[in-house]
Design a protein around this motif. Structure first.
Motif, PDB file in Angstrom:
ATOM      1  N   GLU A  75      73.998  22.772  27.284  1.00 24.52           N
ATOM      2  CA  GLU A  75      75.387  23.200  27.438  1.00 24.52           C
ATOM      3  C   GLU A  75      75.530  24.342  28.440  1.00 24.52           C
ATOM      4  N   VAL A  76      74.617  25.301  28.391  1.00 26.46           N
ATOM      5  CA  VAL A  76      74.674  26.424  29.325  1.00 26.46           C
ATOM      6  C   VAL A  76      74.428  25.930  30.749  1.00 26.46           C
ATOM      7  N   TRP A  77      73.412  25.087  30.918  1.00 28.79           N
ATOM      8  CA  TRP A  77      73.128  24.561  32.241  1.00 28.79           C
ATOM      9  C   TRP A  77      74.303  23.758  32.784  1.00 28.79           C
ATOM     10  N   GLU A  78      74.896  22.904  31.965  1.00 22.22           N
ATOM     11  CA  GLU A  78      76.016  22.084  32.418  1.00 22.22           C
ATOM     12  C   GLU A  78      77.221  22.929  32.802  1.00 22.22           C
ATOM     13  N   SER A  79      77.436  24.025  32.087  1.00 19.41           N
ATOM     14  CA  SER A  79      78.575  24.894  32.426  1.00 19.41           C
ATOM     15  C   SER A  79      78.390  25.505  33.811  1.00 19.41           C
ATOM     16  N   ILE A  80      77.147  25.922  34.126  1.00 15.43           N
ATOM     17  CA  ILE A  80      76.867  26.518  35.434  1.00 15.43           C
ATOM     18  C   ILE A  80      76.863  25.449  36.525  1.00 15.43           C
ATOM     19  N   ASN A  81      76.252  24.324  36.236  1.00 14.82           N
ATOM     20  CA  ASN A  81      76.170  23.252  37.230  1.00 14.82           C
ATOM     21  C   ASN A  81      77.565  22.719  37.575  1.00 14.82           C
ATOM     22  N   ALA A  82      78.391  22.505  36.567  1.00 19.02           N
ATOM     23  CA  ALA A  82      79.747  22.008  36.807  1.00 19.02           C
ATOM     24  C   ALA A  82      80.573  23.027  37.595  1.00 19.02           C
ATOM     25  N   THR A  83      80.373  24.306  37.292  1.00 21.53           N
ATOM     26  CA  THR A  83      81.088  25.358  38.025  1.00 21.53           C
ATOM     27  C   THR A  83      80.744  25.309  39.512  1.00 21.53           C
ATOM     28  N   TRP A  84      79.469  25.153  39.817  1.00 20.45           N
ATOM     29  CA  TRP A  84      79.038  25.132  41.219  1.00 20.45           C
ATOM     30  C   TRP A  84      79.549  23.888  41.939  1.00 20.45           C
ATOM     31  N   ILE A  85      79.529  22.741  41.270  1.00 24.35           N
ATOM     32  CA  ILE A  85      80.036  21.506  41.878  1.00 24.35           C
ATOM     33  C   ILE A  85      81.526  21.635  42.169  1.00 24.35           C
ATOM     34  N   GLU A  86      82.285  22.148  41.191  1.00 22.54           N
ATOM     35  CA  GLU A  86      83.733  22.312  41.372  1.00 22.54           C
ATOM     36  C   GLU A  86      84.044  23.361  42.434  1.00 22.54           C
ATOM     37  N   MET A  87      83.224  24.404  42.517  1.00 21.51           N
ATOM     38  CA  MET A  87      83.418  25.439  43.531  1.00 21.51           C
ATOM     39  C   MET A  87      83.270  24.838  44.931  1.00 21.51           C
ATOM     40  N   LEU A 124      83.810  21.748  45.795  1.00 19.49           N
ATOM     41  CA  LEU A 124      84.973  20.899  46.042  1.00 19.49           C
ATOM     42  C   LEU A 124      86.187  21.734  46.421  1.00 19.49           C
ATOM     43  N   MET A 125      86.383  22.853  45.722  1.00 19.56           N
ATOM     44  CA  MET A 125      87.501  23.735  46.033  1.00 19.56           C
ATOM     45  C   MET A 125      87.356  24.341  47.422  1.00 19.56           C
ATOM     46  N   ARG A 126      86.125  24.644  47.799  1.00 18.91           N
ATOM     47  CA  ARG A 126      85.899  25.230  49.129  1.00 18.91           C
ATOM     48  C   ARG A 126      86.293  24.242  50.222  1.00 18.91           C
ATOM     49  N   SER A 127      86.061  22.962  49.981  1.00 19.43           N
ATOM     50  CA  SER A 127      86.429  21.960  50.976  1.00 19.43           C
ATOM     51  C   SER A 127      87.940  21.809  51.103  1.00 19.43           C
ATOM     52  N   LYS A 128      88.674  22.123  50.027  1.00 18.32           N
ATOM     53  CA  LYS A 128      90.136  22.013  50.054  1.00 18.32           C
ATOM     54  C   LYS A 128      90.798  23.291  50.550  1.00 18.32           C
TER      55      LYS A 128
END
Length: 309
Positions: free
Chosen positions: A105-117, A119-123
């Motif tokens: 759960e901790v790893w997924e929270s960090i990994n998902a944050t980085w993936i979404e970050m 994506l946001m940077r591209s927008k």
């Protein structure tokens, strides 16, 4: 626990907390920039630059100090070591290195944050929405902490994560208090002073707590008491240092006497200080003194636990 593992966990937590702290400061700066009173807008926009010491770097890459340029610099710009993008990337790199010490759960929270970050940077922040981005970043920090407290073993790994979080949080609160006090000293407008104090409370999620504890109008003195001396305020200096003491005691070890002594000494100083003593030489001077103590404690933790023997 290996020194390298402890270091990765400690810095993972520091970078995540640093990202949240920068988001909170940007949120305050953005709201102040929307005020109709414009006479001291540049002073407000300088707040994130003053806290991170990045005036020269900003001026090197941006010709004008505007809220749009400031948000781009502190959210997305890879050239800024203090940008939220770089903080999340560093946190992900550290977490990836110690994946085995984290729960799924901790790893997924960090990994998902980085993936979404990414994506946001591209927008871009403008397309996502400024308030939407701020809410998202704070929500991701809360999700990480919830997963951490809810799923990790109560062992040294959790202690080093907590130490990293608390060191960064205490330093950020002291920085914000010191810079805000300096700004308020030179602000002749009482309406703007009130709004700045209110936004400061919002920046540390203390607005509701303040009005629950104090039944009179917001003042610099009571805000200082809340964020320095109150043990029941999670982001106060005393609460952060008190929790550091607990984490260092849990880690223990024969080599731990120096960081434990520094933490205990600082905790005693905060626990038995009065507001008059804190304000005697000026709040800004007190914050500079505190930041020096926290840096000394962080250096001691690094030399004691995080350097390979």
């Amino acid at each position: 626990m290996l020194s390298r593992t402890a270091s990765e966990l400690y810095w993972m937590a520091r970078y995540l907390e640093r990202a949240e702290s920068i988001v909170r400061v940007l949120d305050v700066t953005y709201k102040l920039s929307l005020m109709p009173i414009r006479s001291q807008q540049n002073q407000d926009l300088n707040l994130p630059l003053s806290l991170t010491g990045t005036h020269a770097l900003f001026e090197e890459h941006y010709t004008r100090l505007t809220i749009t340029n400031l948000l781009n610099f502190f959210v997305l710009d890879h050239r800024n070591p203090s940008s939220i993008y770089n903080c999340f990337q560093a946190a992900w790199n550290n977490a990836h290195s110690v994946r085995g010490s984290l729960s799924a759960e901790v790893w997924e929270s960090i990994n998902a944050t980085w993936i979404e970050m990414k994506l946001m940077r591209s927008k871009g922040v403008a397309k996502v929405g400024t308030d939407t981005f701020f809410d998202w970043a704070k929500e991701r920090a809360h999700l990480f902490r919830g997963a951490m407290f809810g799923t990790l073993l109560r062992n040294d790994a959790l202690c080093f994560i907590r130490l990293g979080t608390l060191i960064e949080r205490a330093y950020a609160t002291a920085q914000l208090l010191g810079v805000k006090d300096q700004q308020l000293d030179v602000d002749p407008d009482p309406v703007r002073e009130y709004y700045r104090l209110d936004t400061l409370l919002r920046a540390v999620s203390a607005r509701e707590a303040y009005h629950s504890l104090y039944k009179h109008p917001v003042s610099r003195e009571t805000v200082a008491e809340l964020l320095v001396l109150r043990n029941d305020m999670p982001r106060s200096l005393r609460a952060c240092v008190g929790d550091m003491v607990l984490q260092l005691e849990r880690i223990g070890g024969q080599r731990a006497n120096i960081p434990r002594r520094l933490a205990h000494t600082l905790h005693v100083e905060l626990r038995f200080s009065t507001l008059d003593e804190v304000l005697a030489h000026g709040l800004q001077a007190y914050m500079v003194h505190f930041q020096g103590k926290i840096n000394g404690l962080a250096d001691s933790i690094h030399h004691t636990y995080l350097e390979a023997l």
